[in-house]
Design a protein around this motif. Structure first.
Motif, mmCIF file in Angstrom:
data_model
loop_
_atom_site.group_PDB
_atom_site.id
_atom_site.type_symbol
_atom_site.label_atom_id
_atom_site.label_comp_id
_atom_site.label_asym_id
_atom_site.label_seq_id
_atom_site.Cartn_x
_atom_site.Cartn_y
_atom_site.Cartn_z
ATOM 1 N N ALA A 164 0.595 -1.187 -0.135
ATOM 2 C CA ALA A 164 -0.013 0.018 0.118
ATOM 3 C C ALA A 164 0.855 1.275 0.107
ATOM 4 N N VAL A 165 1.938 1.453 0.680
ATOM 5 C CA VAL A 165 2.802 2.380 0.705
ATOM 6 C C VAL A 165 3.530 2.532 -0.681
ATOM 7 N N LYS A 166 4.045 1.770 -0.954
ATOM 8 C CA LYS A 166 4.734 1.638 -2.361
ATOM 9 C C LYS A 166 3.639 2.266 -3.221
ATOM 10 N N PHE A 167 2.365 1.718 -3.415
ATOM 11 C CA PHE A 167 1.313 2.108 -4.241
ATOM 12 C C PHE A 167 1.033 3.661 -4.212
ATOM 13 N N GLU A 168 1.084 4.195 -2.904
ATOM 14 C CA GLU A 168 0.778 5.714 -2.740
ATOM 15 C C GLU A 168 1.992 6.352 -3.083
ATOM 16 N N ILE A 169 3.319 5.921 -2.911
ATOM 17 C CA ILE A 169 4.443 6.503 -3.405
ATOM 18 C C ILE A 169 4.658 6.752 -4.801
ATOM 19 N N SER A 170 4.251 5.568 -5.496
ATOM 20 C CA SER A 170 4.083 5.698 -7.027
ATOM 21 C C SER A 170 2.892 6.709 -7.342
ATOM 22 N N ALA A 171 1.912 6.735 -6.845
ATOM 23 C CA ALA A 171 0.812 7.481 -7.230
ATOM 24 C C ALA A 171 1.350 8.838 -6.863
#
Length: 117
Positions: A24-31
């Motif tokens: 989830a954190v990786k997804f937020e960072i990529s977003a």
């Protein structure tokens, strides 16, 4: 509860939860990176448009000033006595204003010294 072989109870569930949080954190960072890239592109376009407008206006202003300077130079060539008289009058007015300001300022400084000494 799910238990792993040879491990403590609940270890597998905690591991899956931490992987979900990491994902989830990786997804937020990529977003967020994608959003920052979008903002950069927008600002770049805005900056380029602004630069073009400012450049165009500066060029127009330079041409206007050049035309006015040519006009003034032509008038001075045609009427040198009038131009000399005008410049002398302007210089005299400037000198008078400077003299009045200096003497007024001097009187205020003397008044300040008289108050305390």
């Amino acid at each position: 509860m799910v238990e792993s072989v040879g491990g403590r109870p609940g270890e597998m569930v905690g591991s899956d939860a931490s992987h979900d949080v990491n994902d989830a954190v990786k997804f937020e960072i990529s977003a967020l990176r994608a959003e920052i890239a979008s903002i950069r592109a927008t600002l770049s376009d805005f900056g380029a448009d602004t630069y073009q407008r400012v450049s165009k206006n500066a060029e127009q202003a330079a041409h206007y000033v050049q035309d006015e300077a040519v006009s003034v130079a032509g008038a001075i060539r045609e009427h040198p006595a009038t131009a000399t008289t005008l410049m002398t009058v302007i210089a005299g007015i400037g000198f008078a204003i400077g003299y009045l300001v200096a003497t007024t300022n001097l009187e205020q400084k003397q008044a300040w010294y008289r108050r305390y000494y």
